[in-house]
Design an enzyme around this catalytic site. Structure first.
Site, mmCIF file in Angstrom:
data_model
loop_
_atom_site.group_PDB
_atom_site.id
_atom_site.type_symbol
_atom_site.label_atom_id
_atom_site.label_comp_id
_atom_site.label_asym_id
_atom_site.label_seq_id
_atom_site.Cartn_x
_atom_site.Cartn_y
_atom_site.Cartn_z
ATOM 1 C CG ASP A 67 42.356 43.541 43.015
ATOM 2 O OD1 ASP A 67 42.394 42.674 42.128
ATOM 3 O OD2 ASP A 67 41.310 44.127 43.331
ATOM 4 C CG ASN A 136 32.243 49.466 48.509
ATOM 5 O OD1 ASN A 136 32.738 49.297 47.405
ATOM 6 N ND2 ASN A 136 32.826 49.057 49.621
ATOM 7 C CG HIS A 138 35.582 48.055 45.859
ATOM 8 N ND1 HIS A 138 34.964 47.266 46.813
ATOM 9 C CD2 HIS A 138 35.876 47.212 44.846
ATOM 10 C CE1 HIS A 138 34.896 46.033 46.384
ATOM 11 N NE2 HIS A 138 35.433 45.972 45.183
ATOM 12 C CD GLU A 143 36.720 47.944 50.186
ATOM 13 O OE1 GLU A 143 35.812 48.513 49.543
ATOM 14 O OE2 GLU A 143 36.637 46.768 50.578
HETATM 15 C C1 GLP Z 1 36.324 42.534 43.879
HETATM 16 C C2 GLP Z 1 37.506 42.987 43.021
HETATM 17 C C3 GLP Z 1 37.145 44.150 42.134
HETATM 18 C C4 GLP Z 1 35.827 43.871 41.437
HETATM 19 C C5 GLP Z 1 34.741 43.725 42.468
HETATM 20 C C6 GLP Z 1 33.358 43.518 41.870
HETATM 21 O O1 GLP Z 1 36.218 43.213 45.071
HETATM 22 N N1 GLP Z 1 38.646 43.351 43.794
HETATM 23 O O2 GLP Z 1 38.193 44.369 41.196
HETATM 24 O O3 GLP Z 1 35.530 44.893 40.545
HETATM 25 O O4 GLP Z 1 35.068 42.608 43.268
HETATM 26 O O5 GLP Z 1 33.146 42.181 41.618
HETATM 27 P P1 GLP Z 1 31.992 41.600 40.735
HETATM 28 O O6 GLP Z 1 32.366 41.877 39.325
HETATM 29 O O7 GLP Z 1 31.984 40.128 41.043
HETATM 30 O O8 GLP Z 1 30.746 42.286 41.151
#
Ligand code: GLP
Length: 246
Positions: A67, A136, A138, A143
């Site tokens: 992404d 959440n 995702h 989402e």
């Molecule tokens: C972002 C990314 C996700 C990632 C998520 C969790 O929203 N788009 O790909 O998994 O954050 O992030 P973290 O690993 O910092 O908790």
């Protein structure tokens, strides 16, 4: 599903890096699906270390990232392209032209999503897709919603994601409101999936994703239908899963 519960973030990172290294060693010209966020940073550090020791080469690897924030330039220090350059690509021998991240500056996001989906399709989808997970549930930036989006698309980020990611920006107001993300269908076409999770604040999402019903309100729950998932987490993130077995 294979589950590795590791004692802490560093052990989780080494285990996840070993799964990726095994993929690269067994198929040097593989397609790696890569992720951003704080969860995979340690994994990338370990891969860089093995590369520097001469044990691992990315020379034939192609990568596809999940992404990108819509509206951020590749050199913006919070863009996912910048994250990938600084946390992995600049430190290993991957060929720059073989790395793919959606463009956050595309004038027509629908066109960019279609182009990106085609890039991933032409590469034959990921051999191994690395995933973090939002609080959440995702994955990528898919989402919670009322359907599982199939292909790469533009999403409106939820307030909880904006809030969770605000720590990387000067303020929550600076967090982009939209992102381009691979769809659930794009992710599910990967031959193997590797999920990394750490910290207590992920425990509930992990439990819902892997023990709850398969529903689009918890996007990661779709992974229950994937035939080859490896979940690597630290003790706190996997605490609720392991309680189930006690
Ligand atoms: C972002 C990314 C996700 C990632 C998520 C969790 O929203 N788009 O790909 O998994 O954050 O992030 P973290 O690993 O910092 O908790």
């Amino acid at each position: 599903m294979r589950i590795y519960q590791e004692k802490d973030y560093n052990a989780m990172s080494r285990r996840a890096a070993a799964v990726i290294a095994a993929q690269v060693v067994s198929k040097p010209d593989c397609v790696l699906g890569l992720a951003t966020g704080s969860s995979p940073v340690g994994t990338y550090k370990q891969l860089i270390q093995w590369h520097e020791q001469g044990d691992l080469s990315f020379a034939e690897v192609c990568s596809v990232n999940l992404d990108e924030y819509y509206g951020l330039a590749p050199d913006h220090d919070q863009s996912y392209r910048y994250f990938m350059q600084t946390n992995l690509f600049d430190h290993v021998d991957i060929v720059p032209e073989n790395t793919n991240v959606p463009s956050g500056l595309a004038k027509d996001p629908a066109e960019e999503c279609a182009r990106y989906e085609q890039v991933v399709r032409e590469l034959g989808y990921a051999d191994l897709q690395l995933l973090g997970m939002g609080r959440n549930g995702h994955i990528g930036f898919n989402e919670p919603c009322d359907c599982f989006p199939l292909a790469t698309h533009l999403v409106d980020l939820t307030e909880s994601t904006i809030e969770a990611n605000a720590r990387f920006f000067a303020s929550a107001n600076d967090v982009p409101r939209q992102a381009l993300t691979m769809g659930i269908g794009t992710i599910m076409k990967a031959r193997k999936i590797l999920v990394v999770v750490s910290g207590e604040d992920k425990a509930e999402a992990v439990w819902k994703a892997f023990r709850g019903p398969i529903v689009p309100e918890v996007p990661a729950s779709i992974l229950q239908l994937h035939p080859d998932v490896t979940l690597v987490g630290d003790v706190s993130a996997l605490s609720r899963l392991t309680e189930d077995h006690e």
